[in-house]
Design an enzyme around this catalytic site. Structure first.
Site: not given
Length: 400
Positions: A208, A276, A304-305, A323, A341
């Site tokens: 990204n 992702d 998914d950290i 974030f 999350k």
């Protein structure tokens, strides 16, 4: 945080010497005492009178000044400070430091001191990139000398690249880090930053537009408040923050493993723009274009950290901050992410192309928690980072 700290500021020659005046002003504003030393070349750009007026201290210039030697002496001058700062540091002065030369007051002080030294280089891009300067840089780092900058940008000579003196506020932050006193002293904080690169084949990858600028700024701000910072970064363009323990990664899986390896921490700030998805069965050789046929790629979800750390049953950080970079329904999507999350805060921002935020130098964020949604004005990423770091310090203090 710098109240009554004594800084010996060595100013060497170069157009960037004028920034030393603002540096002195900022240090005095924070309560530090500044003793200025000017090289002969520095006096071609700023005067002893100007630095003396701002510092409210005598400016030293001459190694063989009989009055100075009788009253204090260069040995005592070199050891009476809490920190020795060289800003700007020319290639010539760095070379003297690396080789142990002492042929003027500045170089003699640097050789005689037993105090920590912080260097802010400033020079032409070609001089900075020259192998001799890079050798000297490594020698000085091996000797324990700390560095801040140089930054990349336009130069007075008309060229562009690394070699610009770090801005005065950056140098002040680095000074605070070196003196290691602040509301986060004794705290260990994890910061992730930058993009991840998920390989398609040896020459192509999915990524990204993240530059890593905000994550780097957060790490620097936390360091300036006294924190021990572990900085896990993907392949970002930003220079790594001096003073942090840096762990370089490429993929999301590598970032997950790096994060798990550095736990426990008091707080974890997940500013990285983690991909992702990853490509299943990435090719070991370059995928060739064949008669216009489009290759088929299979994807799998990356770990998914943020959720993994947020939902830890044992050893969870006291504060976990995620974030959310959104292009639509920023607050609503960020609140959903907070709930999904399980983190404590979400720092949300609108990264629509028209905002110029993704990859830019400014940010406009909304700090979201279970109880509140607070919109911050648009400002530089360094300012956002410092405001966030101060909030983190308060939150950790309240959690005790």
């Amino acid at each position: 945080m710098l109240e009554d700290k004594r800084i010996l500021l060595i100013i060497s020659g170069g157009i960037a010497a004028f920034k030393a005046l603002d540096l002195i002003r900022q240090l005095r504003k924070r309560g530090a005492w500044v003793t200025p030393v000017l090289t002969k070349s520095a006096q071609e750009f700023v005067t002893p009178l100007s630095v003396s007026a701002l510092s409210e201290e005598k400016a030293y210039t001459d190694l063989f000044d009989l009055t100075d030697e009788a009253e204090m002496g260069h040995i005592q001058l070199s050891r009476s400070a809490d920190l020795v700062v060289v800003a700007p540091a020319t290639a010539n002065l760095m070379a003297k430091m690396a080789q142990g030369l002492a042929d003027d007051l500045a170089s003699t002080l640097l050789l005689a001191t037993d105090t920590q030294v912080l260097v802010a280089p400033a020079m032409n891009v070609r001089m900075w990139q020259h192998p001799a300067t890079q050798r000297n840089l490594q020698l000085l780092k091996d000797d324990g000398v700390a560095f801040v900058g140089p930054n990349e940008g336009d130069m007075a000579c008309g060229e562009y690249g690394p070699g610009r003196l770090a801005e005065p506020d950056e140098i002040v932050n680095a000074i605070q880090t070196q003196l290691a006193e602040g509301p986060l002293t004794g705290r260990r904080v994890l910061v992730t930053s930058g993009p991840t690169h998920e390989p398609i084949d040896p020459v192509r990858y999915i990524a990204n537009r993240s530059s890593g600028a905000q994550g780097t700024a957060i790490a620097k701000a936390l360091l300036s408040l006294g924190a021990e910072v572990v900085f896990v970064t993907g392949p970002a363009d930003e220079p790594r923050p001096d003073g942090a323990h840096v762990v370089e990664v490429q993929t999301a899986q590598e970032m997950m493993e790096a994060v798990q390896s550095v736990l426990p921490v008091d707080a974890a700030i997940f500013a990285a723009a983690v991909a992702d998805w990853q490509v299943v069965g990435a090719s070991d050789s370059k995928i060739k274009k064949q008669d216009g046929a489009i290759p088929s790629l299979n994807f799998a979800e990356n770990p998914d950290i943020l959720a993994t750390v947020s939902q830890m049953k044992k050893g969870r950080p006291d504060l976990v901050v995620g974030f959310a970079a959104e292009t639509d329904d920023v607050v609503e999507n960020a609140k959903k992410k907070l709930s999904r999350k399980g983190c404590d805060w979400i720092v949300a921002n609108d990264v629509s192309p028209e905002t110029g935020i993704m990859g830019g130098r400014e940010n406009a964020v909304i700090l979201i928690s279970d109880n509140a949604s607070e919109t911050w004005p648009r400002m530089g990423k360094d300012a956002v980072a410092l405001q966030l770091a101060e909030r983190i310090a308060i939150a950790l203090s309240d959690a005790e």
